[in-house]
Each structure stands twice: as structure tokens, then as C-alpha cells.
Design a protein around this motif. Structure first.
Motif, PDB file in Angstrom:
ATOM      1  N   SER A  53       0.813  -1.217   0.000  1.00 45.41           N
ATOM      2  CA  SER A  53       0.000   0.000   0.000  1.00 45.41           C
ATOM      3  C   SER A  53       0.852   1.276   0.000  1.00 45.41           C
ATOM      4  N   LEU A  54       2.166   1.133  -0.069  1.00 43.43           N
ATOM      5  CA  LEU A  54       3.048   2.302  -0.125  1.00 43.43           C
ATOM      6  C   LEU A  54       2.817   3.075  -1.420  1.00 43.43           C
ATOM      7  N   PRO A  55       3.109   4.376  -1.421  1.00 44.67           N
ATOM      8  CA  PRO A  55       2.967   5.133  -2.672  1.00 44.67           C
ATOM      9  C   PRO A  55       4.096   4.784  -3.651  1.00 44.67           C
ATOM     10  N   PHE A  56       3.718   4.479  -4.865  1.00 43.99           N
ATOM     11  CA  PHE A  56       4.663   4.222  -5.941  1.00 43.99           C
ATOM     12  C   PHE A  56       4.276   5.156  -7.075  1.00 43.99           C
ATOM     13  N   HIS A  57       5.117   6.163  -7.331  1.00 47.12           N
ATOM     14  CA  HIS A  57       4.812   7.197  -8.316  1.00 47.12           C
ATOM     15  C   HIS A  57       5.453   6.846  -9.660  1.00 47.12           C
ATOM     16  N   ASN A  58       4.780   7.240 -10.719  1.00 47.72           N
ATOM     17  CA  ASN A  58       5.295   7.034 -12.070  1.00 47.72           C
ATOM     18  C   ASN A  58       6.240   8.200 -12.392  1.00 47.72           C
ATOM     19  N   VAL A  59       7.517   7.992 -12.160  1.00 43.60           N
ATOM     20  CA  VAL A  59       8.516   9.041 -12.339  1.00 43.60           C
ATOM     21  C   VAL A  59       9.163   8.901 -13.713  1.00 43.60           C
ATOM     22  N   GLN A  60       9.164  10.002 -14.459  1.00 46.07           N
ATOM     23  CA  GLN A  60       9.831  10.055 -15.760  1.00 46.07           C
ATOM     24  C   GLN A  60      11.145  10.803 -15.545  1.00 46.07           C
ATOM     25  N   LEU A  61      12.262  10.093 -15.531  1.00 47.00           N
ATOM     26  CA  LEU A  61      13.549  10.721 -15.227  1.00 47.00           C
ATOM     27  C   LEU A  61      13.905  11.834 -16.211  1.00 47.00           C
ATOM     28  N   GLU A  62      13.442  11.739 -17.444  1.00 47.63           N
ATOM     29  CA  GLU A  62      13.749  12.790 -18.418  1.00 47.63           C
ATOM     30  C   GLU A  62      13.070  14.111 -18.067  1.00 47.63           C
ATOM     31  N   GLN A  63      12.147  14.093 -17.117  1.00 46.41           N
ATOM     32  CA  GLN A  63      11.473  15.315 -16.674  1.00 46.41           C
ATOM     33  C   GLN A  63      12.012  15.838 -15.338  1.00 46.41           C
ATOM     34  N   ILE A  64      12.996  15.153 -14.782  1.00 46.66           N
ATOM     35  CA  ILE A  64      13.550  15.548 -13.483  1.00 46.66           C
ATOM     36  C   ILE A  64      14.799  16.400 -13.709  1.00 46.66           C
ATOM     37  N   ALA A  65      14.795  17.586 -13.126  1.00 44.49           N
ATOM     38  CA  ALA A  65      15.932  18.499 -13.254  1.00 44.49           C
ATOM     39  C   ALA A  65      17.100  18.017 -12.396  1.00 44.49           C
ATOM     40  N   LYS A  92      11.504  10.137   2.234  1.00 46.94           N
ATOM     41  CA  LYS A  92      11.489   9.229   3.366  1.00 46.94           C
ATOM     42  C   LYS A  92      10.228   8.386   3.295  1.00 46.94           C
ATOM     43  N   THR A  93      10.383   7.153   3.721  1.00 50.51           N
ATOM     44  CA  THR A  93       9.280   6.215   3.794  1.00 50.51           C
ATOM     45  C   THR A  93       9.420   5.474   5.110  1.00 50.51           C
ATOM     46  N   TYR A  94       8.403   5.601   5.927  1.00 52.33           N
ATOM     47  CA  TYR A  94       8.402   4.928   7.229  1.00 52.33           C
ATOM     48  C   TYR A  94       7.288   3.890   7.241  1.00 52.33           C
ATOM     49  N   THR A  95       7.647   2.675   7.572  1.00 50.56           N
ATOM     50  CA  THR A  95       6.673   1.608   7.772  1.00 50.56           C
ATOM     51  C   THR A  95       6.857   1.080   9.186  1.00 50.56           C
ATOM     52  N   SER A  96       6.024   0.151   9.566  1.00 49.23           N
ATOM     53  CA  SER A  96       6.158  -0.435  10.898  1.00 49.23           C
ATOM     54  C   SER A  96       7.402  -1.308  11.007  1.00 49.23           C
ATOM     55  N   PHE A  97       7.972  -1.690   9.863  1.00 48.54           N
ATOM     56  CA  PHE A  97       9.122  -2.588   9.890  1.00 48.54           C
ATOM     57  C   PHE A  97      10.413  -1.968   9.361  1.00 48.54           C
ATOM     58  N   LEU A  98      10.349  -0.780   8.752  1.00 50.28           N
ATOM     59  CA  LEU A  98      11.554  -0.155   8.209  1.00 50.28           C
ATOM     60  C   LEU A  98      11.361   1.351   8.098  1.00 50.28           C
ATOM     61  N   HIS A  99      12.303   2.098   8.649  1.00 47.44           N
ATOM     62  CA  HIS A  99      12.344   3.560   8.494  1.00 47.44           C
ATOM     63  C   HIS A  99      13.493   3.863   7.535  1.00 47.44           C
ATOM     64  N   LEU A 100      13.173   4.521   6.433  1.00 42.71           N
ATOM     65  CA  LEU A 100      14.172   4.763   5.395  1.00 42.71           C
ATOM     66  C   LEU A 100      14.112   6.212   4.937  1.00 42.71           C
ATOM     67  N   GLN A 101      15.268   6.865   4.883  1.00 41.88           N
ATOM     68  CA  GLN A 101      15.403   8.195   4.293  1.00 41.88           C
ATOM     69  C   GLN A 101      16.565   8.146   3.317  1.00 41.88           C
ATOM     70  N   SER A 138      12.974  -4.010  -0.334  1.00 43.51           N
ATOM     71  CA  SER A 138      13.137  -3.494  -1.697  1.00 43.51           C
ATOM     72  C   SER A 138      11.967  -2.598  -2.081  1.00 43.51           C
ATOM     73  N   LEU A 139      10.753  -2.995  -1.705  1.00 39.78           N
ATOM     74  CA  LEU A 139       9.581  -2.162  -1.999  1.00 39.78           C
ATOM     75  C   LEU A 139       9.661  -0.818  -1.285  1.00 39.78           C
ATOM     76  N   VAL A 140      10.186  -0.820  -0.074  1.00 41.63           N
ATOM     77  CA  VAL A 140      10.333   0.438   0.666  1.00 41.63           C
ATOM     78  C   VAL A 140      11.347   1.342  -0.042  1.00 41.63           C
ATOM     79  N   TYR A 141      12.464   0.772  -0.513  1.00 38.14           N
ATOM     80  CA  TYR A 141      13.453   1.563  -1.253  1.00 38.14           C
ATOM     81  C   TYR A 141      12.836   2.165  -2.516  1.00 38.14           C
ATOM     82  N   ILE A 142      12.113   1.361  -3.271  1.00 41.55           N
ATOM     83  CA  ILE A 142      11.502   1.846  -4.514  1.00 41.55           C
ATOM     84  C   ILE A 142      10.513   2.973  -4.210  1.00 41.55           C
ATOM     85  N   SER A 143       9.687   2.786  -3.190  1.00 45.60           N
ATOM     86  CA  SER A 143       8.727   3.812  -2.813  1.00 45.60           C
ATOM     87  C   SER A 143       9.433   5.092  -2.374  1.00 45.60           C
ATOM     88  N   CYS A 144      10.496   4.956  -1.609  1.00 51.40           N
ATOM     89  CA  CYS A 144      11.219   6.111  -1.096  1.00 51.40           C
ATOM     90  C   CYS A 144      11.843   6.926  -2.229  1.00 51.40           C
TER      91      CYS A 144
END
Length: 121
Positions: free
Chosen positions: A27-39, A46-55, A106-112
Motif C-alpha cells: 500500500s506504499l505510494p509508488f509514483h510514475n517518475v519520468q527521469l527525463e522530466q527531473i531536473a 522518506k518512507t516509514y513503515t512499521s518494519f523499516l524507516h528509510l530516508q 526493496s519495496l520500501v526503497y523503490i517507494s522512497c
């Protein structure tokens, strides 16, 4: 008999906990990021879950992932999933295969990373 009952109760607890973590990760947010549009720049997420805090800090140069630095990594699967960073950099893609044995982390890293590179709404 008592030992068998304790084993069954303990096993049930771990199975239920793993299912809860899987639901949370999916249920984590996974955004459709287009790298060619990122400056070019440095982006933090940061993504915090009950099992992993990641920044993380994501460095983009010429629409490519140049670097991903870990600011905070505290919890289950955090270190085991860390090789996913190298996959993202090598493939210049956020969505890469999960690290075997550390799928939830891995899902937490991708979401973050996707959260870091998505402008706030």
C-alpha cells in the motif's frame, strides 16, 4: 503437547506479522517518475513503515540517477535490500527487480526513491 501448542502459536504470530507487513508494503505510494522530466539536483525522500524507516537522498545529473545516499536505514530488511540502490543506478530506473530475500525492504526503497523524485502536490 504444550511445546507443540507453543510452536503453533508462535508460527501463527510470525505468519500474521509477515502478512501485515506485505499488506503495508503493497500500500506504499509508488509514483510514475519520468527521469527525463527531473531536473538536476538533490532530492530527499522518506518512507516509514512499521518494519523499516528509510530516508534517502537521490542525486540526478543529466536526467540520470547519479547517486543514492542512505540517510536513515533502521529496521527489517533495510541492509539486505540495500543492493537495490546499485541496480537503480546501473539501470537508471526506479522500478527494478527486488533483492531476493529482502522483497519487503526493496519495496520500501523503490517507494522512497519515487517519493523523493515526485513533486509535492
Amino acid at each position: 503437547m504444550l511445546a507443540a501448542l507453543a510452536f503453533i502459536m508462535l508460527s501463527s504470530y510470525f505468519i500474521a506479522r509477515k502478512k501485515m507487513q506485505l499488506r503495508e508494503a503493497s500500500s506504499l505510494p509508488f509514483h510514475n517518475v519520468q527521469l527525463e522530466q527531473i531536473a538536476d539536483g538533490s532530492y530527499k525522500g522518506k518512507t516509514y513503515t512499521s518494519f523499516l524507516h528509510l530516508q534517502l537522498e537521490v542525486i540526478i545529473e543529466n536526467h540520470k540517477i547519479k547517486e543514492i545516499n542512505v540517510i536513515e536505514n533502521d529496521g527489517v530488511d533495510g541492509e539486505k535490500a540495500r543492493p537495490i540502490i546499485q541496480k537503480m543506478i546501473e539501470q537508471n530506473n526506479i522500478v527494478v527487480p527486488a533483492v531476493k530475500g529482502a522483497e519487503l525492504g526493496s519495496l520500501v526503497y523503490i517507494s522512497c526513491v519515487s517519493t523523493a523524485l515526485t513533486p509535492e502536490q
